[in-house]
Design a protein around this motif. Structure first.
Motif, PDB file in Angstrom:
ATOM      1  N   ARG A  76      -6.708 -47.138  -9.771  1.00 26.09           N
ATOM      2  CA  ARG A  76      -5.614 -46.288 -10.337  1.00 26.09           C
ATOM      3  C   ARG A  76      -4.700 -46.113  -9.156  1.00 26.09           C
ATOM      4  O   ARG A  76      -3.325 -45.940  -9.562  1.00 26.09           O
ATOM      5  N   ILE A  77      -4.769 -46.300  -8.070  1.00 24.08           N
ATOM      6  CA  ILE A  77      -3.956 -46.206  -6.695  1.00 24.08           C
ATOM      7  C   ILE A  77      -3.054 -47.639  -7.075  1.00 24.08           C
ATOM      8  O   ILE A  77      -1.815 -47.379  -7.021  1.00 24.08           O
ATOM      9  N   SER A  78      -3.830 -48.518  -7.371  1.00 26.29           N
ATOM     10  CA  SER A  78      -2.852 -49.956  -7.512  1.00 26.29           C
ATOM     11  C   SER A  78      -1.809 -49.643  -8.635  1.00 26.29           C
ATOM     12  O   SER A  78      -0.792 -50.218  -8.564  1.00 26.29           O
ATOM     13  N   ALA A  79      -2.294 -48.968  -9.763  1.00 25.65           N
ATOM     14  CA  ALA A  79      -1.362 -48.699 -10.695  1.00 25.65           C
ATOM     15  C   ALA A  79      -0.306 -47.964 -10.560  1.00 25.65           C
ATOM     16  O   ALA A  79       1.113 -48.198 -10.780  1.00 25.65           O
ATOM     17  N   VAL A  80      -0.307 -46.778  -9.591  1.00 29.85           N
ATOM     18  CA  VAL A  80       0.795 -46.162  -8.868  1.00 29.85           C
ATOM     19  C   VAL A  80       1.455 -46.936  -8.228  1.00 29.85           C
ATOM     20  O   VAL A  80       2.935 -46.686  -8.170  1.00 29.85           O
ATOM     21  N   LEU A  81       1.037 -47.623  -7.306  1.00 30.74           N
ATOM     22  CA  LEU A  81       1.843 -48.194  -6.039  1.00 30.74           C
ATOM     23  C   LEU A  81       1.332 -50.020  -6.164  1.00 30.74           C
ATOM     24  O   LEU A  81       0.745 -50.466  -5.376  1.00 30.74           O
ATOM     25  N   PRO A  82       2.051 -50.571  -7.193  1.00 28.87           N
ATOM     26  CA  PRO A  82       1.817 -51.956  -7.415  1.00 28.87           C
ATOM     27  C   PRO A  82       2.204 -52.923  -6.390  1.00 28.87           C
ATOM     28  O   PRO A  82       1.559 -53.916  -5.984  1.00 28.87           O
ATOM     29  N   ASP A  83       3.175 -52.433  -5.553  1.00 33.20           N
ATOM     30  CA  ASP A  83       3.543 -53.313  -4.377  1.00 33.20           C
ATOM     31  C   ASP A  83       2.711 -53.142  -2.950  1.00 33.20           C
ATOM     32  O   ASP A  83       3.042 -53.671  -2.132  1.00 33.20           O
ATOM     33  N   ALA A  84       1.901 -52.220  -3.101  1.00 33.03           N
ATOM     34  CA  ALA A  84       1.073 -51.802  -1.885  1.00 33.03           C
ATOM     35  C   ALA A  84       0.047 -52.772  -1.823  1.00 33.03           C
ATOM     36  O   ALA A  84      -0.590 -53.209  -2.602  1.00 33.03           O
ATOM     37  N   ARG A  85      -0.503 -52.873  -0.584  1.00 37.38           N
ATOM     38  CA  ARG A  85      -1.627 -53.672  -0.193  1.00 37.38           C
ATOM     39  C   ARG A  85      -2.837 -52.517  -0.167  1.00 37.38           C
ATOM     40  O   ARG A  85      -2.720 -51.556   0.773  1.00 37.38           O
ATOM     41  N   ILE A  86      -3.691 -52.902  -1.102  1.00 38.19           N
ATOM     42  CA  ILE A  86      -4.892 -51.921  -1.111  1.00 38.19           C
ATOM     43  C   ILE A  86      -6.060 -52.517  -0.923  1.00 38.19           C
ATOM     44  O   ILE A  86      -6.517 -53.551  -1.354  1.00 38.19           O
ATOM     45  N   VAL A  87      -6.922 -51.716   0.212  1.00 37.65           N
ATOM     46  CA  VAL A  87      -8.347 -52.363   0.601  1.00 37.65           C
ATOM     47  C   VAL A  87      -9.123 -51.390   0.418  1.00 37.65           C
ATOM     48  O   VAL A  87      -9.104 -50.086   1.164  1.00 37.65           O
ATOM     49  N   ILE A  88     -10.450 -51.476  -0.076  1.00 37.72           N
ATOM     50  CA  ILE A  88     -11.612 -50.649  -0.194  1.00 37.72           C
ATOM     51  C   ILE A  88     -12.088 -50.643   1.153  1.00 37.72           C
ATOM     52  O   ILE A  88     -12.559 -51.834   1.636  1.00 37.72           O
ATOM     53  N   ALA A  89     -12.080 -49.596   1.997  1.00 35.09           N
ATOM     54  CA  ALA A  89     -12.647 -49.575   3.408  1.00 35.09           C
ATOM     55  C   ALA A  89     -13.763 -48.641   3.382  1.00 35.09           C
ATOM     56  O   ALA A  89     -14.370 -48.423   4.648  1.00 35.09           O
ATOM     57  N   GLY A  90     -14.523 -48.376   2.546  1.00 39.04           N
ATOM     58  CA  GLY A  90     -15.831 -47.717   2.566  1.00 39.04           C
ATOM     59  C   GLY A  90     -16.295 -47.279   1.170  1.00 39.04           C
ATOM     60  O   GLY A  90     -15.328 -47.167   0.124  1.00 39.04           O
ATOM     61  N   ARG A  91     -17.194 -46.403   0.944  1.00 35.93           N
ATOM     62  CA  ARG A  91     -17.637 -46.034  -0.338  1.00 35.93           C
ATOM     63  C   ARG A  91     -16.697 -44.918  -0.630  1.00 35.93           C
ATOM     64  O   ARG A  91     -16.601 -44.710  -2.110  1.00 35.93           O
ATOM     65  N   ASP A  92     -16.083 -44.310   0.135  1.00 38.99           N
ATOM     66  CA  ASP A  92     -15.436 -43.156  -0.405  1.00 38.99           C
ATOM     67  C   ASP A  92     -13.818 -43.504   0.118  1.00 38.99           C
ATOM     68  O   ASP A  92     -13.390 -42.257   0.343  1.00 38.99           O
ATOM     69  N   MET A  93     -13.632 -44.308   0.681  1.00 38.78           N
ATOM     70  CA  MET A  93     -12.332 -44.455   1.391  1.00 38.78           C
ATOM     71  C   MET A  93     -11.547 -45.824   0.837  1.00 38.78           C
ATOM     72  O   MET A  93     -12.047 -46.754   0.968  1.00 38.78           O
ATOM     73  N   VAL A  94     -10.194 -45.630   0.518  1.00 40.88           N
ATOM     74  CA  VAL A  94      -9.238 -46.619   0.227  1.00 40.88           C
ATOM     75  C   VAL A  94      -8.251 -46.561   1.382  1.00 40.88           C
ATOM     76  O   VAL A  94      -7.603 -45.514   1.462  1.00 40.88           O
ATOM     77  N   GLU A  95      -7.906 -47.874   1.818  1.00 42.30           N
ATOM     78  CA  GLU A  95      -6.524 -47.874   2.861  1.00 42.30           C
ATOM     79  C   GLU A  95      -5.461 -48.480   1.943  1.00 42.30           C
ATOM     80  O   GLU A  95      -5.605 -49.470   1.162  1.00 42.30           O
ATOM     81  N   ILE A  96      -4.313 -47.810   1.971  1.00 39.72           N
ATOM     82  CA  ILE A  96      -3.054 -48.334   1.325  1.00 39.72           C
ATOM     83  C   ILE A  96      -1.928 -48.588   2.445  1.00 39.72           C
ATOM     84  O   ILE A  96      -1.511 -47.697   3.029  1.00 39.72           O
ATOM     85  N   ALA A  97      -1.435 -49.623   2.337  1.00 41.70           N
ATOM     86  CA  ALA A  97      -0.244 -50.097   3.311  1.00 41.70           C
ATOM     87  C   ALA A  97       0.815 -50.675   2.517  1.00 41.70           C
ATOM     88  O   ALA A  97       0.831 -51.259   1.678  1.00 41.70           O
ATOM     89  N   PHE A  98       1.992 -50.054   3.014  1.00 41.47           N
ATOM     90  CA  PHE A  98       3.256 -50.412   1.984  1.00 41.47           C
ATOM     91  C   PHE A  98       4.687 -50.126   3.188  1.00 41.47           C
ATOM     92  O   PHE A  98       4.145 -49.534   4.235  1.00 41.47           O
ATOM     93  N   GLU A  99       5.696 -50.711   2.840  1.00 44.79           N
ATOM     94  CA  GLU A  99       6.695 -50.752   3.553  1.00 44.79           C
ATOM     95  C   GLU A  99       7.692 -50.194   2.649  1.00 44.79           C
ATOM     96  O   GLU A  99       7.846 -50.201   1.539  1.00 44.79           O
ATOM     97  N   SER A 100       8.750 -49.496   3.314  1.00 52.59           N
ATOM     98  CA  SER A 100       9.904 -49.165   2.482  1.00 52.59           C
ATOM     99  C   SER A 100      11.182 -48.681   3.596  1.00 52.59           C
ATOM    100  O   SER A 100      10.938 -48.678   4.699  1.00 52.59           O
ATOM    101  N   GLU A 101      12.379 -48.866   2.926  1.00 49.41           N
ATOM    102  CA  GLU A 101      13.450 -48.570   3.800  1.00 49.41           C
ATOM    103  C   GLU A 101      13.535 -46.987   4.299  1.00 49.41           C
ATOM    104  O   GLU A 101      14.175 -46.771   5.382  1.00 49.41           O
ATOM    105  N   ALA A 102      13.080 -46.267   3.458  1.00 51.89           N
ATOM    106  CA  ALA A 102      13.238 -44.694   3.534  1.00 51.89           C
ATOM    107  C   ALA A 102      11.947 -44.233   3.954  1.00 51.89           C
ATOM    108  O   ALA A 102      10.958 -44.236   3.289  1.00 51.89           O
ATOM    109  N   ARG A 103      12.038 -43.292   4.770  1.00 54.79           N
ATOM    110  CA  ARG A 103      10.652 -42.718   5.254  1.00 54.79           C
ATOM    111  C   ARG A 103      10.287 -41.617   4.068  1.00 54.79           C
ATOM    112  O   ARG A 103       9.166 -41.307   4.071  1.00 54.79           O
TER     113      ARG A 103
END
Ligand code: C2E
Ligand code: MG
Ligand code: MG
Length: 453
Positions: A76-103
């Motif tokens: 579901r996260i990847s559907a919202v942020l298709p350009d982000a890099r998404i990694v499952i980091a545990g049974r209850d945790m996802v890490e989402i990394a992405f970049e943008s020009e604006a904070r």
């Protein structure tokens, strides 16, 4: 886009997470070359999304099903942020990394994720709500911010998010300035108690009524060593250290006192005060403010931003109603600069909408901004709000705003923020009203009007 090193995340993936499901998700948006920046300057973000009610769901659904739940969440996260890099980091945790020009992209991403993850999940034919908590960090793509610092800050943010029960983001860009910030934070605590703060007031002129109906209080800090410090340099620090409560109560008390002085000089004006978003969910602050205002009978207004409401809409809207019920006029500040949601806008008990100066200062030189301003005025009127344009610097902008039906203007054209001592003669003199009166002058005479003002 820049990739976060796989190895860093890989050692966080727990063995009993179905690894087969990792690859399609973790490849989402991962088309960049490590170390290669497509854009020279920008922001990198790391969001940790943690299932808060994991234990409860495990008891309910059993271990096999709940252990694959994180895959559904990641999808579901990847559907919202298709350009982000998404990694499952545990049974209850996802890490989402992405970049943008604006904070601001980080706030927008978190809001979009909160909305998407709020919808129930279908788990073995039953509908379940999965509560996800977010801790995030942001840092510049250039400037030697390493990933370890980003992940450590995101973890600290997640710890805060768990206790405060709202998404928390931390900015690692301060870096070398952090010691300075720590010093400023401890100086600020002293400043609030020793009258180093002072208020300046900036009037708002009602165009049709041709009168000043209110002023906005803007806080400044006369630092014993640094000299004048502006709010943009210390309000964020005060918000972080919770000194914002004491600072805002000081501002309210001082405004109440100054309002009495103004009234004694024949000027009956409402005073607007800026209220930081964190305070809108603070029940104790709300009670203290209501007691102060009811005891003094002061006529105040509160300026709040929409972004601050979006963080915790339920308590923010409830508390704003309490304020409105005791006669405080609510104004939406910086409209258009942050996150806007028509759904919340409709629910806010606001009587004024202030268009951000970003759109106003460029009004007569941009093609797009007049359209945005015009439609914002119409929208506010449809919602029975009066419109204030902030950042009015030229007679041409004022004339255009008047034609567009804007109700009030505020900006350097009328007055910069000034001390109470200067405000009283300014109001008595009424010269400023000549500037506002010239709003009806034909556009081709505006240069002359400006010189006369
Ligand atoms: P704001 O509430 O949107 O205030 C407007 C800012 O725009 C003020 O900056 C003001 O000096 C500036 N401004 C006014 N007219 C013009 C103009 O014609 N052109 C331009 N370019 N700028 C104009 P200031 O005083 O530095 O305040 C910045 C922000 O700090 C405020 O934005 C507000 O968000 C915050 N702030 C100020 N006082 C307080 C306070 O007591 N409490 C809290 N929580 N925030 C405060
Ligand atoms: Mg304001
Ligand atoms: Mg503003």
């Amino acid at each position: 886009m820049r990739e976060f090193p796989q190895s860093h995340f890989a050692n966080r993936v727990q063995a009993d997470v179905p690894l087969g499901s990792l690859s399609p998700i973790s490849q989402v948006g991962g088309g960049g070359v490590p170390g290669h920046f497509q854009r020279p300057i920008g922001w990198q973000f790391l969001i940790l999304a943690e299932i808060e009610n994991f234990g409860v769901l495990r008891r309910h659904l059993g271990r096999p099903r709940v252990d694959t739940l994180i895959v559904d969440v990641a999808a579901r996260i990847s559907a919202v942020l298709p350009d982000a890099r998404i990694v499952i980091a545990g049974r209850d945790m996802v890490e989402i990394a992405f970049e943008s020009e604006a904070r601001l992209a980080l706030d927008m991403a978190i809001t979009a994720l909160e909305t998407a993850l709020d919808l129930p999940f279908d788990l073995d034919g039953e509908s379940h709500r999965v509560h996800v908590q977010f801790g995030a960090s942001a840092g510049p793509t250039i400037g030697a911010r390493d990933e370890v610092q980003l992940i450590e800050e995101a973890e600290r943010a997640l710890a805060d998010a768990r206790s405060e029960r709202v998404a928390v983001a931390r900015d690692v860009s301060a870096g070398a300035e952090s010691v300075d910030r720590a010093q400023l934070a401890s100086d600020l605590t002293i400043a609030i108690n020793t009258d180093q703060l002072f208020l300046q007031y900036q009037p708002k002129v009602h165009l049709r009524r041709q009168e000043i109906t209110s002023v906005e209080a803007l806080v400044r800090w006369n630092h014993p060593i640094r000299g004048l410090v502006l709010p943009s340099d210390f309000i964020p620090i005060a918000e972080e250290s919770r000194d914002i409560v004491a600072l805002t109560l000081w501002t309210i008390r001082r405004s109440i006192r100054d309002q009495k002085t103004l009234a004694a000089n024949g000027h009956d004006l409402r005073i607007f005060i800026n209220i930081a978003g964190v305070l809108l969910a603070d029940a104790r602050f709300v009670r203290t403010v209501c007691a102060l205002i009811e005891a003094s009978g002061a006529r105040l207004g509160f300026e709040i931003t929409e972004t601050s409401v979006i963080r915790d809409p339920e308590s923010a809207i409830a508390n704003l109603k309490i304020f409105a019920d005791i006669g405080i006029v609510i104004a939406i500040d910086d409209y258009g600069a942050g996150l806007s949601s028509l759904a919340y806008l409709k629910q806010l008990p606001a009587r004024e909408l202030k268009i951000d100066k970003l759109f106003v200062t460029q009004l007569t030189s941009s093609n797009r901004d007049p359209l945005i301003v015009r439609s914002t005025i119409d929208l506010a009127h449809a919602l029975e709000m009066e419109v204030v344009a902030e950042g009015v610097e030229t007679p041409a902008a004022m004339a255009l705003l008047s034609v567009m039906g804007c109700d009030m203007i505020q900006g350097f054209l009328i007055s910069r923020p000034i001390n109470l001592d200067a405000l009283i003669p300014f109001l008595t003199d009424e010269k400023h009203l000549a500037i506002a009166a010239d709003v009806r002058a034909p556009f081709n005479r505006l240069a002359t009007v400006w010189k006369r003002g």
